[in-house]
Design a protein around this motif. Structure first.
Motif, mmCIF file in Angstrom:
data_model
loop_
_atom_site.group_PDB
_atom_site.id
_atom_site.type_symbol
_atom_site.label_atom_id
_atom_site.label_comp_id
_atom_site.label_asym_id
_atom_site.label_seq_id
_atom_site.Cartn_x
_atom_site.Cartn_y
_atom_site.Cartn_z
ATOM 1 N N ILE A 22 -64.818 -28.921 29.998
ATOM 2 C CA ILE A 22 -64.903 -27.472 30.172
ATOM 3 C C ILE A 22 -66.273 -27.093 30.726
ATOM 4 C CG2 ILE A 22 -64.870 -25.233 28.998
ATOM 5 C CD1 ILE A 22 -62.942 -26.451 26.961
ATOM 6 N N ALA A 23 -67.333 -27.707 30.174
ATOM 7 C CA ALA A 23 -68.702 -27.397 30.601
ATOM 8 C C ALA A 23 -68.923 -27.733 32.073
ATOM 9 C CB ALA A 23 -69.699 -28.149 29.728
ATOM 10 N N VAL A 24 -68.419 -28.878 32.510
ATOM 11 C CA VAL A 24 -68.563 -29.271 33.917
ATOM 12 C C VAL A 24 -67.865 -28.253 34.807
ATOM 13 C CG1 VAL A 24 -67.861 -30.980 35.646
ATOM 14 C CG2 VAL A 24 -68.878 -31.728 33.478
ATOM 15 N N ASN A 25 -66.672 -27.833 34.405
ATOM 16 C CA ASN A 25 -65.918 -26.860 35.183
ATOM 17 C C ASN A 25 -66.662 -25.527 35.277
ATOM 18 O OD1 ASN A 25 -63.380 -26.136 36.582
ATOM 19 N ND2 ASN A 25 -63.124 -24.729 34.877
ATOM 20 N N VAL A 26 -67.236 -25.104 34.154
ATOM 21 C CA VAL A 26 -67.994 -23.843 34.124
ATOM 22 C C VAL A 26 -69.228 -23.950 35.011
ATOM 23 C CG1 VAL A 26 -69.403 -22.336 32.668
ATOM 24 C CG2 VAL A 26 -67.173 -23.112 31.856
ATOM 25 N N ALA A 27 -69.977 -25.042 34.882
ATOM 26 C CA ALA A 27 -71.201 -25.217 35.658
ATOM 27 C C ALA A 27 -70.903 -25.272 37.161
ATOM 28 C CB ALA A 27 -71.932 -26.481 35.219
ATOM 29 N N SER A 53 -66.297 -43.054 32.769
ATOM 30 C CA SER A 53 -65.845 -43.954 33.828
ATOM 31 C C SER A 53 -65.805 -43.190 35.150
ATOM 32 C CB SER A 53 -64.452 -44.488 33.509
ATOM 33 O OG SER A 53 -63.494 -43.437 33.583
ATOM 34 N N HIS A 54 -65.673 -43.935 36.257
ATOM 35 C CA HIS A 54 -65.548 -43.283 37.556
ATOM 36 C C HIS A 54 -64.326 -42.364 37.570
ATOM 37 C CE1 HIS A 54 -68.797 -45.197 39.669
ATOM 38 N NE2 HIS A 54 -68.382 -46.399 39.334
ATOM 39 N N ALA A 55 -63.236 -42.818 36.986
ATOM 40 C CA ALA A 55 -62.012 -42.012 36.979
ATOM 41 C C ALA A 55 -62.223 -40.719 36.193
ATOM 42 C CB ALA A 55 -60.863 -42.819 36.377
ATOM 43 N N GLU A 56 -62.881 -40.821 35.039
ATOM 44 C CA GLU A 56 -63.136 -39.634 34.219
ATOM 45 C C GLU A 56 -64.082 -38.669 34.923
ATOM 46 O OE1 GLU A 56 -62.790 -41.308 29.648
ATOM 47 O OE2 GLU A 56 -64.577 -41.816 30.822
ATOM 48 N N ALA A 57 -65.157 -39.208 35.491
ATOM 49 C CA ALA A 57 -66.130 -38.361 36.191
ATOM 50 C C ALA A 57 -65.485 -37.688 37.400
ATOM 51 C CB ALA A 57 -67.339 -39.181 36.620
ATOM 52 N N ALA A 58 -64.692 -38.448 38.140
ATOM 53 C CA ALA A 58 -64.031 -37.886 39.318
ATOM 54 C C ALA A 58 -63.085 -36.756 38.923
ATOM 55 C CB ALA A 58 -63.258 -38.991 40.048
ATOM 56 N N GLU A 59 -62.356 -36.938 37.830
ATOM 57 C CA GLU A 59 -61.440 -35.893 37.363
ATOM 58 C C GLU A 59 -62.212 -34.638 36.957
ATOM 59 O OE1 GLU A 59 -58.067 -35.065 33.895
ATOM 60 O OE2 GLU A 59 -59.011 -37.042 34.063
ATOM 61 N N MET A 60 -63.313 -34.814 36.238
ATOM 62 C CA MET A 60 -64.112 -33.670 35.813
ATOM 63 C C MET A 60 -64.661 -32.888 37.002
ATOM 64 S SD MET A 60 -66.426 -35.053 32.642
ATOM 65 C CE MET A 60 -65.722 -35.596 31.084
ATOM 66 N N LEU A 61 -65.090 -33.627 38.033
ATOM 67 C CA LEU A 61 -65.739 -33.002 39.182
ATOM 68 C C LEU A 61 -64.757 -32.563 40.259
ATOM 69 C CD1 LEU A 61 -68.724 -35.504 39.462
ATOM 70 C CD2 LEU A 61 -68.844 -33.130 38.657
ATOM 71 N N GLY A 62 -63.498 -32.977 40.131
ATOM 72 C CA GLY A 62 -62.495 -32.592 41.108
ATOM 73 C C GLY A 62 -62.655 -33.282 42.445
ATOM 74 N N VAL A 63 -63.080 -34.552 42.406
ATOM 75 C CA VAL A 63 -63.248 -35.324 43.642
ATOM 76 C C VAL A 63 -62.465 -36.621 43.530
ATOM 77 C CG1 VAL A 63 -65.540 -34.363 44.055
ATOM 78 C CG2 VAL A 63 -65.336 -36.530 42.811
ATOM 79 N N ALA A 64 -62.333 -37.320 44.650
ATOM 80 C CA ALA A 64 -61.654 -38.613 44.641
ATOM 81 C C ALA A 64 -62.538 -39.641 43.947
ATOM 82 C CB ALA A 64 -61.354 -39.062 46.064
ATOM 83 N N GLU A 65 -61.906 -40.639 43.337
ATOM 84 C CA GLU A 65 -62.674 -41.668 42.637
ATOM 85 C C GLU A 65 -63.589 -42.418 43.608
ATOM 86 O OE1 GLU A 65 -61.886 -45.535 39.727
ATOM 87 O OE2 GLU A 65 -60.321 -44.010 39.996
ATOM 88 N N GLY A 66 -63.109 -42.646 44.834
ATOM 89 C CA GLY A 66 -63.937 -43.321 45.830
ATOM 90 C C GLY A 66 -65.178 -42.506 46.178
ATOM 91 N N THR A 67 -65.010 -41.191 46.232
ATOM 92 C CA THR A 67 -66.154 -40.308 46.494
ATOM 93 C C THR A 67 -67.149 -40.385 45.350
ATOM 94 O OG1 THR A 67 -64.783 -38.787 47.797
ATOM 95 C CG2 THR A 67 -66.847 -37.918 46.917
#
Length: 203
Positions: free
Chosen positions: A85-90, A153-167
């Protein structure tokens, strides 16, 4: 700590508080706030680099959490849910403040080029490292904070940030390269997490 809390594991105690908060117990939610607010604020501060904005993000995170508490799955970590939630808000506040610019030279790189972990050969004070991290481009900093400091993990971070895992992997590779340059020291492949020793805490 109460006698009842002492007989329960921290996870069970937290789940009990969540259940009480779901039924409108504001005191239970206040306990959850006190337990997690510092960790949420730390994440928001790293993402916004502005103390006042980080405080606003923290408050909005918990307002959103209170409203969405019925949708929280208690089998998962409350700390991780709050971080999402915090990442989305920020990110939302940053988008309102300025347009997001994606570096044109950012390309996906091979997994082996980014999965290796490293430590700095020369001991550095935490504040020096935090300053260097704070000077990174936003996208690279976000990934570094979530993956290397908070341990997602990369998958978790990518999901939080709304980007592709490769990015996400490419941004981490970019962040590490920039840190090596800005800190002016070499790096050795080693274990995870030395970028800000003592600051890791997923909640």
């Amino acid at each position: 700590m109460t006698e009842a809390q002492g007989q329960e594991s921290p996870i069970e105690w937290e789940r009990a508080l969540v259940q009480r908060a779901r039924f409108g117990d504001t005191r239970a939610f206040e306990r959850l706030y006190r337990e997690h607010a510092g960790k949420v604020y730390g994440l928001c501060l790293r993402m916004t680099r502005d103390a006042a904005l980080a405080e606003d993000c923290t408050q909005e995170t918990f307002v959103n959490a209170w409203r969405a508490l019925d949708r929280f799955e208690t089998r998962s970590s409350l700390g991780t849910w709050l971080h999402r939630i915090a990442v989305n808000v920020a990110l939302g506040k940053r988008r309102k403040a300025a347009p997001v610019v994606v570096a044109s030279d950012l390309v996906e790189v091979e997994d082996e080029a980014v999965e290796t972990e490293w430590t700095l050969e020369t001991p550095l004070e935490v504040n020096e490292i935090e300053t260097a991290i704070g000077g990174l481009p936003e996208g690279a900093r976000d990934v570094l904070v979530l993956h290397a400091i908070y341990g997602y993990s990369h998958a978790e971070a990518a999901e939080m940030l709304g980007v592709a895992e490769g990015t996400c992997k490419a941004q981490l590779h970019r962040a590490r390269g920039l840190l090596r340059e800005r800190l002016g020291v070499g790096a050795t492949h080693a274990s995870h997490g030395c970028l800000a020793r003592g600051t890791q805490d997923r909640g």
